[in-house]
Design a protein around this motif. Structure first.
Motif, mmCIF file in Angstrom:
data_model
loop_
_atom_site.group_PDB
_atom_site.id
_atom_site.type_symbol
_atom_site.label_atom_id
_atom_site.label_comp_id
_atom_site.label_asym_id
_atom_site.label_seq_id
_atom_site.Cartn_x
_atom_site.Cartn_y
_atom_site.Cartn_z
ATOM 1 N N TYR A 116 65.791 66.942 49.047
ATOM 2 C CA TYR A 116 64.510 66.244 49.126
ATOM 3 C C TYR A 116 63.764 66.865 50.310
ATOM 4 N N HIS A 117 62.911 67.835 50.020
ATOM 5 C CA HIS A 117 62.200 68.523 51.094
ATOM 6 C C HIS A 117 61.274 67.563 51.828
ATOM 7 N N SER A 118 60.700 66.632 51.079
ATOM 8 C CA SER A 118 59.863 65.579 51.646
ATOM 9 C C SER A 118 59.889 64.412 50.674
ATOM 10 N N ALA A 119 59.138 63.371 50.979
ATOM 11 C CA ALA A 119 59.077 62.227 50.069
ATOM 12 C C ALA A 119 58.450 62.608 48.732
ATOM 13 N N LYS A 120 57.760 63.751 48.695
ATOM 14 C CA LYS A 120 57.046 64.152 47.486
ATOM 15 C C LYS A 120 57.726 65.292 46.733
ATOM 16 N N THR A 121 58.767 65.886 47.293
ATOM 17 C CA THR A 121 59.370 67.069 46.690
ATOM 18 C C THR A 121 60.871 66.864 46.482
ATOM 19 N N PHE A 122 61.324 67.141 45.269
ATOM 20 C CA PHE A 122 62.737 67.008 44.935
ATOM 21 C C PHE A 122 63.167 68.257 44.175
ATOM 22 N N GLY A 123 64.384 68.715 44.431
ATOM 23 C CA GLY A 123 64.891 69.878 43.722
ATOM 24 C C GLY A 123 66.380 69.758 43.451
ATOM 25 N N ARG A 124 66.829 70.369 42.353
ATOM 26 C CA ARG A 124 68.254 70.401 42.026
ATOM 27 C C ARG A 124 68.588 71.730 41.377
ATOM 28 N N LEU A 125 69.666 72.336 41.832
ATOM 29 C CA LEU A 125 70.131 73.605 41.286
ATOM 30 C C LEU A 125 71.629 73.510 41.075
ATOM 31 N N LYS A 126 72.082 73.862 39.867
ATOM 32 C CA LYS A 126 73.523 73.928 39.652
ATOM 33 C C LYS A 126 73.850 75.107 38.737
ATOM 34 N N ILE A 149 68.059 74.333 36.738
ATOM 35 C CA ILE A 149 67.250 74.146 37.931
ATOM 36 C C ILE A 149 66.104 73.202 37.593
ATOM 37 N N ARG A 150 65.786 72.307 38.527
ATOM 38 C CA ARG A 150 64.671 71.385 38.346
ATOM 39 C C ARG A 150 63.938 71.228 39.670
ATOM 40 N N LEU A 151 62.605 71.305 39.596
ATOM 41 C CA LEU A 151 61.746 71.125 40.766
ATOM 42 C C LEU A 151 60.682 70.089 40.439
ATOM 43 N N ASP A 152 60.550 69.066 41.273
ATOM 44 C CA ASP A 152 59.536 68.022 41.114
ATOM 45 C C ASP A 152 58.641 67.993 42.349
ATOM 46 N N TYR A 153 57.340 67.892 42.108
ATOM 47 C CA TYR A 153 56.399 67.819 43.229
ATOM 48 C C TYR A 153 55.336 66.772 42.933
ATOM 49 N N GLU A 154 55.243 65.771 43.782
ATOM 50 C CA GLU A 154 54.232 64.730 43.638
ATOM 51 C C GLU A 154 53.075 65.048 44.577
ATOM 52 N N TYR A 155 52.015 65.601 44.027
ATOM 53 C CA TYR A 155 50.866 66.013 44.834
ATOM 54 C C TYR A 155 50.135 64.806 45.417
ATOM 55 N N GLU A 157 49.391 60.189 44.414
ATOM 56 C CA GLU A 157 49.813 59.052 43.608
ATOM 57 C C GLU A 157 49.435 59.217 42.142
ATOM 58 N N LYS A 158 48.451 60.052 41.865
ATOM 59 C CA LYS A 158 47.963 60.236 40.499
ATOM 60 C C LYS A 158 48.363 61.569 39.872
ATOM 61 N N THR A 159 48.826 62.513 40.667
ATOM 62 C CA THR A 159 49.069 63.863 40.169
ATOM 63 C C THR A 159 50.475 64.336 40.529
ATOM 64 N N SER A 160 51.202 64.861 39.536
ATOM 65 C CA SER A 160 52.550 65.382 39.789
ATOM 66 C C SER A 160 52.837 66.559 38.865
ATOM 67 N N LEU A 193 44.908 59.008 34.664
ATOM 68 C CA LEU A 193 43.461 58.991 34.481
ATOM 69 C C LEU A 193 42.873 57.620 34.788
ATOM 70 N N LEU A 194 43.582 56.566 34.352
ATOM 71 C CA LEU A 194 43.197 55.180 34.587
ATOM 72 C C LEU A 194 44.463 54.410 34.957
ATOM 73 N N PRO A 195 44.342 53.187 35.468
ATOM 74 C CA PRO A 195 45.555 52.447 35.834
ATOM 75 C C PRO A 195 46.592 52.368 34.730
ATOM 76 N N ARG A 196 46.159 52.343 33.457
ATOM 77 C CA ARG A 196 47.113 52.253 32.350
ATOM 78 C C ARG A 196 47.008 53.427 31.389
ATOM 79 N N LEU A 197 46.470 54.520 31.835
ATOM 80 C CA LEU A 197 46.320 55.697 30.985
ATOM 81 C C LEU A 197 46.731 56.944 31.760
ATOM 82 N N GLU A 198 47.676 57.697 31.180
ATOM 83 C CA GLU A 198 48.179 58.911 31.825
ATOM 84 C C GLU A 198 48.129 60.071 30.840
ATOM 85 N N GLY A 199 47.780 61.235 31.332
ATOM 86 C CA GLY A 199 47.753 62.431 30.504
ATOM 87 C C GLY A 199 48.812 63.419 30.963
#
Length: 209
Positions: A116-126, A149-155, A157-160, A193-199
């Motif tokens: 966990y590089h930060s609260a917004k970044t997660f990675g796993r490699l095996k 390998i998996r990399l997650d980045y939360e830019y 609250e609305k974008t990841s 995009l909206l509180p109950r709509l995600e693209g």
């Protein structure tokens, strides 16, 4: 402790397998239970069990129907405040409803890194080694290098974003082969995009040998 059950009513990608232009629909169900135990501040243990059931609608695909039972164990060791290394062993027992394709057992051995590089970044490699043994006599065992390998980045609250890539042994979708070596990559962009709509915009690539 975490328990998950996923039921899926879906279909194979158009014009794949051996059915040509016919639609191959199926039902599948995945049940998984996972338990993690923190032994010390640096060492943790984890155990998983899963049951996977696959059933095709049409008789032409009945040879692909199967049930898999899998169990795995992990040992995690924290080397830095936000970084852990681990080893994993996984056993999979694969049983087909018909004897057109041979039942088999797989043994997977992995070493990996999770951070966990930060609260917004997660990675796993095996990366590891997999061996497949067949019940039917006359079919040689198969072994190969596998990994993920998996990399997650939360830019925000609305974008990841996330990226995954895998190399694994998969079950065959034709009667003339006993297994496939599968490579896949997925990159995805999620936007609320909206509180109950995600693209979601995603790209996938898969190649089966």
């Amino acid at each position: 402790i975490e328990v998950i059950n996923i039921y899926d009513k879906s279909q194979d990608p158009y014009s794949t397998g051996t059915s040509g232009r016919q639609l191959d629909e199926f039902d599948s169900n995945l049940f998984n239970v996972m338990g993690t135990w923190p032994v010390t501040q640096k060492i943790a243990l984890r155990a998983d069990y899963s049951n996977y059931y696959l059933d095709y609608d049409e008789g032409r695909n009945s040879y692909r129907n199967r049930t898999d039972n899998a169990g795995s164990g992990y040992i995690f060791y924290k080397i830095l405040p936000k970084t852990m290394v681990f080893i994993q062993y996984e056993y999979i027992d694969i049983n087909f409803d018909e004897d057109t394709l041979s039942d088999s057992q797989e043994h997977h051995y992995f070493g990996g890194l999770r951070w966990y590089h930060s609260a917004k970044t997660f990675g796993r490699l095996k990366v590891g080694y997999a061996k497949k043994d067949f019940d039917e006599s006359g079919i040689d065992s198969y072994d190969d290098i596998v990994g993920e390998i998996r990399l997650d980045y939360e830019y925000s609250e609305k974008t990841s974003f996330y990226l995954t890539a895998t190399r694994q042994i998969s079950e065959s979708d034709t009667q003339n082969n006993y297994y496939m070596l599968s490579h896949s990559v997925m990159a995805a962009y999620n936007q609320r995009l909206l509180p109950r709509l995600e693209g979601k915009l995603f790209f996938t690539y898969k190649r089966d040998n």
